[in-house]
Write a protein that holds these residues in place. Structure first.
Motif, short mmCIF file in Angstrom:
data_model
loop_
_atom_site.label_atom_id
_atom_site.label_comp_id
_atom_site.label_asym_id
_atom_site.label_seq_id
_atom_site.Cartn_x
_atom_site.Cartn_y
_atom_site.Cartn_z
N PRO A 96 0.80 -1.23 0.00
CA PRO A 96 0.00 0.00 0.00
C PRO A 96 0.83 1.28 0.00
CG PRO A 96 -0.74 -1.52 1.71
CD PRO A 96 0.50 -2.09 1.12
N THR A 97 2.07 1.21 0.51
CA THR A 97 2.96 2.38 0.49
C THR A 97 4.28 1.96 -0.13
OG1 THR A 97 3.80 1.83 2.68
CG2 THR A 97 1.94 3.36 2.58
N GLY A 98 4.98 2.90 -0.67
CA GLY A 98 6.29 2.59 -1.26
C GLY A 98 6.18 2.17 -2.71
#
Length: 181
Positions: A50-52
């Motif tokens: 979800p991030t990165g």
């Protein structure tokens, strides 16, 4: 296993690719990435992680590598990768979009079918471009340029391989200077 589509595009040809994508019932969101653009089909799910950095094997994305001029006579082929694995089982709708894109590409001239099969434009498809299994289609401006002697290489060709190729092209009498020369 994912799917890769290769195409040659110059000038306004690339706009045809973007227009095709934009005309989809639920068009993806463009996410710039290193060396490519991810087309996130957010109606099919979220990005993983979800991030990165986006994991294209776990996310409902296609990775678009846009053709670019790397030398005065060398352009890279465009590539659209659908790498989610297993694509058909994990994202059936994305698999269907990949198949629709393949069908759309078949409306254009096929300039390469498969390794080992002689083609009329092999002379201008250089480097490792002819080492891949998927066929290569040329959109109109690229097809005209190909017929006029434009050379194409695969996306991701190393500077060393490009320089080696340029040495071969110079022996043929082809000027292979930097793109801005």
């Amino acid at each position: 296993m994912g799917t890769t589509h290769r195409f040659l595009a110059l000038g306004s040809d690339l706009q045809q690719v973007y227009s095709w994508v934009a005309a989809l019932p639920n068009p993806p969101k463009l996410i710039p990435a290193s060396g490519c653009q991810h087309l996130h089909f957010d109606s099919l799910g979220g990005l993983q992680p979800p991030t990165g950095a986006v994991d294209p094997k776990q996310s409902p994305v296609a990775s678009l590598f846009v053709p670019e001029q790397i030398r005065s006579v060398l352009w890279t082929a465009g590539e659209l990768h659908f790498l989610a694995t297993p694509l058909r089982e994990k994202f059936p709708e994305l698999h269907a979009i990949s198949k629709r894109f393949a069908k759309w590409l078949h409306e254009f001239d096929c300039v390469f079918e498969s390794p080992g099969k002689q083609g009329a434009f092999d002379y201008y498809l250089e480097g490792s471009l002819r080492n891949f299994d998927p066929p290569i289609f040329a959109l109109p401006e690229a097809f005209a340029a190909l017929r006029g002697g434009q050379y194409f290489v695969s996306h991701g060709s190393t500077p060393e391989s490009v320089e080696f190729l340029c040495g071969s092209l110079r022996l043929r009498g082809v000027n292979c200077e930097t793109a801005d020369a």
